[in-house]
Motif scaffolding. Structure first.
Motif, PDB file in Angstrom:
ATOM      1  N   THR A 238       0.848  -1.185   0.000  1.00 53.47           N
ATOM      2  CA  THR A 238       0.000   0.000   0.000  1.00 53.47           C
ATOM      3  C   THR A 238       0.884   1.235   0.000  1.00 53.47           C
ATOM      4  N   CYS A 239       0.632   2.158  -0.926  1.00 54.32           N
ATOM      5  CA  CYS A 239       1.378   3.410  -0.988  1.00 54.32           C
ATOM      6  C   CYS A 239       1.175   4.170   0.320  1.00 54.32           C
ATOM      7  N   THR A 240       2.262   4.564   0.962  1.00 51.92           N
ATOM      8  CA  THR A 240       2.147   5.277   2.236  1.00 51.92           C
ATOM      9  C   THR A 240       1.720   6.728   2.042  1.00 51.92           C
ATOM     10  N   PHE A 241       1.729   7.210   0.794  1.00 46.90           N
ATOM     11  CA  PHE A 241       1.322   8.587   0.516  1.00 46.90           C
ATOM     12  C   PHE A 241      -0.168   8.692   0.229  1.00 46.90           C
ATOM     13  N   CYS A 242      -0.668   7.852  -0.702  1.00 48.39           N
ATOM     14  CA  CYS A 242      -2.070   7.976  -1.113  1.00 48.39           C
ATOM     15  C   CYS A 242      -2.945   6.771  -0.747  1.00 48.39           C
ATOM     16  N   GLY A 243      -2.317   5.657  -0.296  1.00 49.20           N
ATOM     17  CA  GLY A 243      -3.089   4.495   0.109  1.00 49.20           C
ATOM     18  C   GLY A 243      -3.451   3.539  -1.013  1.00 49.20           C
ATOM     19  N   PHE A 244      -2.935   3.786  -2.215  1.00 49.64           N
ATOM     20  CA  PHE A 244      -3.233   2.934  -3.365  1.00 49.64           C
ATOM     21  C   PHE A 244      -2.513   1.592  -3.215  1.00 49.64           C
ATOM     22  N   GLY A 245      -3.206   0.512  -3.532  1.00 49.05           N
ATOM     23  CA  GLY A 245      -2.623  -0.820  -3.432  1.00 49.05           C
ATOM     24  C   GLY A 245      -1.963  -1.265  -4.720  1.00 49.05           C
ATOM     25  N   MET A 246      -0.776  -1.854  -4.610  1.00 50.42           N
ATOM     26  CA  MET A 246      -0.045  -2.372  -5.774  1.00 50.42           C
ATOM     27  C   MET A 246       0.560  -3.715  -5.400  1.00 50.42           C
ATOM     28  N   ILE A 247       0.908  -4.474  -6.416  1.00 48.84           N
ATOM     29  CA  ILE A 247       1.549  -5.770  -6.189  1.00 48.84           C
ATOM     30  C   ILE A 247       2.965  -5.715  -6.742  1.00 48.84           C
ATOM     31  N   HIS A 248       3.921  -6.188  -5.932  1.00 45.78           N
ATOM     32  CA  HIS A 248       5.320  -6.248  -6.338  1.00 45.78           C
ATOM     33  C   HIS A 248       5.840  -7.656  -6.111  1.00 45.78           C
ATOM     34  N   GLU A 249       6.794  -8.076  -6.921  1.00 47.11           N
ATOM     35  CA  GLU A 249       7.500  -9.332  -6.676  1.00 47.11           C
ATOM     36  C   GLU A 249       8.703  -8.993  -5.817  1.00 47.11           C
TER      37      GLU A 249
END
Length: 163
Positions: free
Chosen positions: A31-42
């Motif tokens: 989760t982006c600590t700035f805007c809260g958007f969720g992303m997936i990373h390997e």
């Protein structure tokens, strides 16, 4: 029977599939600590944070994984690492604090323990990891100083340009 956090070293059988999974990468939600958007990373198995450009806000940010997901991964790794030299709880405290970088209270909550007990478990595990590293370094030094010297193959003699 004593507290499982402070009992003597346990042992478990090695050679399991879990041992080979310690160096695997996993797809994990951050989760982006700035805007809260969720992303997936390997990422590596115990990575709790990632830094990248957020797909939503476009900023270079630190993104955090759900600590419960990291704790479950650390529990699996600790089970594989507990081998008679350190207990599973020592391994878990070490992995959560030293490798995953979780704070004392989060680690204590995850282990259903106290921060001071986590400190003790982590300290004992760190001492054992350092001793194991010293052992490996010593063995590598011995092997490098006692290995037979390689002799370069003799090159055929070439006649001098003058003679």
């Amino acid at each position: 029977m004593g507290d499982p956090d402070t009992e003597g070293e346990g042992s478990s059988e090695g050679g399991s599939e879990a041992e080979t999974a310690l160096d695997e990468t996993v797809e994990r939600s951050f989760t982006c600590t700035f805007c809260g958007f969720g992303m997936i990373h390997e990422v590596p198995l115990l990575q709790a944070e990632a830094q990248s450009v957020c797909y939503n806000c476009g900023d270079w940010t630190t993104q955090s994984a759900d600590s419960e997901v990291v704790v479950r991964a650390a529990e699996t790794a600790a089970e594989a690492l507990a081998d008679g030299l350190m207990t599973e709880r020592q391994a878990l405290a070490y992995l959560l604090r030293e490798v995953a970088g979780l704070d004392r209270q989060t680690t204590a909550d995850a282990m259903e323990s106290t921060p001071s007990n986590v400190d003790n478990l982590q300290r004992r595990a760190s001492e054992k990891v350092d001793a194991a590293r010293d052992l490996v370094d010593g063995l590598e030094t011995l092997e490098s100083t006692t290995a037979p010297e390689e002799t370069p193959e003799e090159l055929p003699e070439t006649p001098d340009a003058d003679g």
